[in-house]
Scaffold this motif. Structure first.
Motif, PDB file in Angstrom:
ATOM      1  N   ASN A   1     -44.661   7.753 131.746  1.00 19.55           N
ATOM      2  CA  ASN A   1     -44.300   9.162 131.583  1.00 19.55           C
ATOM      3  C   ASN A   1     -45.285   9.879 130.672  1.00 19.55           C
ATOM      4  O   ASN A   1     -45.742  10.987 130.966  1.00 19.55           O
ATOM      5  CB  ASN A   1     -42.879   9.295 131.021  1.00 19.55           C
ATOM      6  N   SER A   2     -45.605   9.255 129.542  1.00 16.88           N
ATOM      7  CA  SER A   2     -46.550   9.865 128.604  1.00 16.88           C
ATOM      8  C   SER A   2     -47.944   9.949 129.218  1.00 16.88           C
ATOM      9  O   SER A   2     -48.644  10.958 129.062  1.00 16.88           O
ATOM     10  CB  SER A   2     -46.600   9.056 127.302  1.00 16.88           C
ATOM     11  N   LEU A   3     -48.345   8.895 129.914  1.00 16.22           N
ATOM     12  CA  LEU A   3     -49.655   8.883 130.550  1.00 16.22           C
ATOM     13  C   LEU A   3     -49.753   9.990 131.598  1.00 16.22           C
ATOM     14  O   LEU A   3     -50.772  10.699 131.682  1.00 16.22           O
ATOM     15  CB  LEU A   3     -49.896   7.517 131.191  1.00 16.22           C
ATOM     16  N   SER A   4     -48.700  10.161 132.386  1.00 19.11           N
ATOM     17  CA  SER A   4     -48.690  11.203 133.412  1.00 19.11           C
ATOM     18  C   SER A   4     -48.723  12.590 132.787  1.00 19.11           C
ATOM     19  O   SER A   4     -49.474  13.477 133.225  1.00 19.11           O
ATOM     20  CB  SER A   4     -47.441  11.054 134.291  1.00 19.11           C
ATOM     21  N   HIS A   5     -47.888  12.786 131.768  1.00 23.53           N
ATOM     22  CA  HIS A   5     -47.833  14.079 131.094  1.00 23.53           C
ATOM     23  C   HIS A   5     -49.185  14.453 130.509  1.00 23.53           C
ATOM     24  O   HIS A   5     -49.693  15.566 130.682  1.00 23.53           O
ATOM     25  CB  HIS A   5     -46.766  14.034 130.003  1.00 23.53           C
ATOM     26  N   ASP A   6     -49.800  13.509 129.800  1.00 22.25           N
ATOM     27  CA  ASP A   6     -51.072  13.795 129.140  1.00 22.25           C
ATOM     28  C   ASP A   6     -52.197  14.026 130.142  1.00 22.25           C
ATOM     29  O   ASP A   6     -53.102  14.835 129.901  1.00 22.25           O
ATOM     30  CB  ASP A   6     -51.433  12.651 128.193  1.00 22.25           C
TER      31      ASP A   6
END
Length: 255
Positions: free
Chosen positions: A115-120
Motif C-alpha cells: 500500500n505504501s509503495l503504491s501510494h508513494d
C-alpha cells in the motif's frame, strides 16, 4: 535507464515519459493515474499517468480511452500509438517497479508494504509531472471524489475528505465525524480497511453474530483432524445444538 536495462537488472525501478507538450505548461491540465500488476505473483508492477489540457479533454475522450483491464492488448497498443501521434497535447509518464524491488521492500527488516509503495509511486509520478512544468490543476480521481453521489441521505455532510489515504489527518477526521453507531459508514468508505475497522470498533456499537458463540464454545467438538491423531483421545459429551438448548427442547425417546 531504459526498459531493456530493467529487464536485465531486475533490481530497481525504471521511469519512462513522453516530452511535455508546450500547451500543458501553459493551460490548466487534468491528470489521471492508473496501475497494472498489483495483484499477480509474477512480473513487475507498473504505475502510469496521463495528462492533457482541460480544453482538450473531449479530444482525449474521443480516443475511447478506458480502464486498461477492460481493453484487449491490441486495443491498448492502438490507443498508445494514437496518444503518441497526439503528442502535441497529451503527455504521459510511467514507473515500472521490478519484482525484486517489490519483494525486498515487503520482506526487508523495515517493511515497506505494498500500500505504501503504491501510494508513494503514484504520488511520485504526479510530483514528477509538476516538476516538469505541467500545469496540473486537478486529477481524475479528485473529480470522482469531489463529485461523489452518496446513496445515503446524510445530514451535515462535510465534503472535505482530504486525500482519502489512511495517513491523511483530514481523512481520519472525516471518518470519525461520519461514522454511524449502528450502520457504520456510507458506501463511500472501504469498510475492509484497518483504518475504518479501528474506528468502527471504537465508535460503533458492538455486534454479536448468531454463529459467534458456537464458534467460541469450548464444549464444541474439536477439529475433525484431531480424530486421526495417534495421541490419547478425550471424549466430550455430545451436546444438542444451541437452538434446542435455548428453547428447552429435548429428544423424545417415547410418546
Amino acid at each position: 535507464m531504459d526498459l531493456s536495462e530493467l529487464e536485465r537488472d531486475n533490481t530497481g525501478r525504471c521511469r519512462l515519459s513522453s516530452p511535455v507538450p508546450a500547451v500543458c505548461r501553459k493551460e490548466p491540465c487534468v491528470l489521471g493515474v492508473d496501475e497494472a500488476g498489483r495483484g499477480p505473483v509474477l512480473g513487475p508492477m507498473v504505475y502510469a499517468i496521463c495528462y492533457c489540457p482541460l480544453s482538450r479533454l473531449t479530444d482525449l475522450e474521443g480516443l475511447k480511452v478506458a480502464d486498461s483491464k477492460t481493453l484487449t492488448e491490441n486495443e491498448r497498443e492502438r490507443l498508445f500509438a494514437k496518444m503518441e501521434e497526439d503528442g502535441d497535447f497529451v503527455g504521459w509518464a510511467l514507473d515500472i517497479l521490478s519484482p525484486n524491488l517489490i519483494s525486498t521492500s515487503m520482506l526487508g527488516r523495515v517493511k515497506y508494504n505494498l500500500n505504501s509503495l503504491s501510494h508513494d509511486t503514484a504520488a511520485g509520478l504526479i510530483q514528477y509531472a509538476l516538476d516538469q512544468g505541467v500545469n496540473v490543476t486537478q486529477v481524475a480521481r479528485d473529480q470522482a471524489v469531489k463529485n461523489w453521489q452518496f446513496v445515503e441521505s446524510l445530514q451535515d455532510l462535510d465534503s472535505d475528505y482530504g486525500s482519502g489515504y489512511p495517513n491523511d489527518p483530514k481523512t481520519k477526521a472525516w471518518l470519525r465525524k461520519h461514522v454511524d453507531p449502528v450502520f457504520g459508514f456510507p458506501q463511500f468508505v472501504r469498510f475492509s480497511w484497518s483504518t475504518a475497522q479501528a474506528i468502527l470498533e471504537k465508535e460503533a456499537e458492538s455486534v454479536t453474530w448468531e454463529d459467534s458463540a458456537a464458534e467460541e464454545d469450548p464444549e464444541q467438538p474439536g477439529k475433525i483432524t484431531s480424530y486421526f491423531s495417534q495421541g490419547p483421545q478425550t471424549c466430550r459429551p455430545q451436546l444438542p445444538h444451541r437452538y434446542f438448548q435455548e428453547r428447552g427442547l429435548e429428544a423424545a425417546s417415547s410418546l
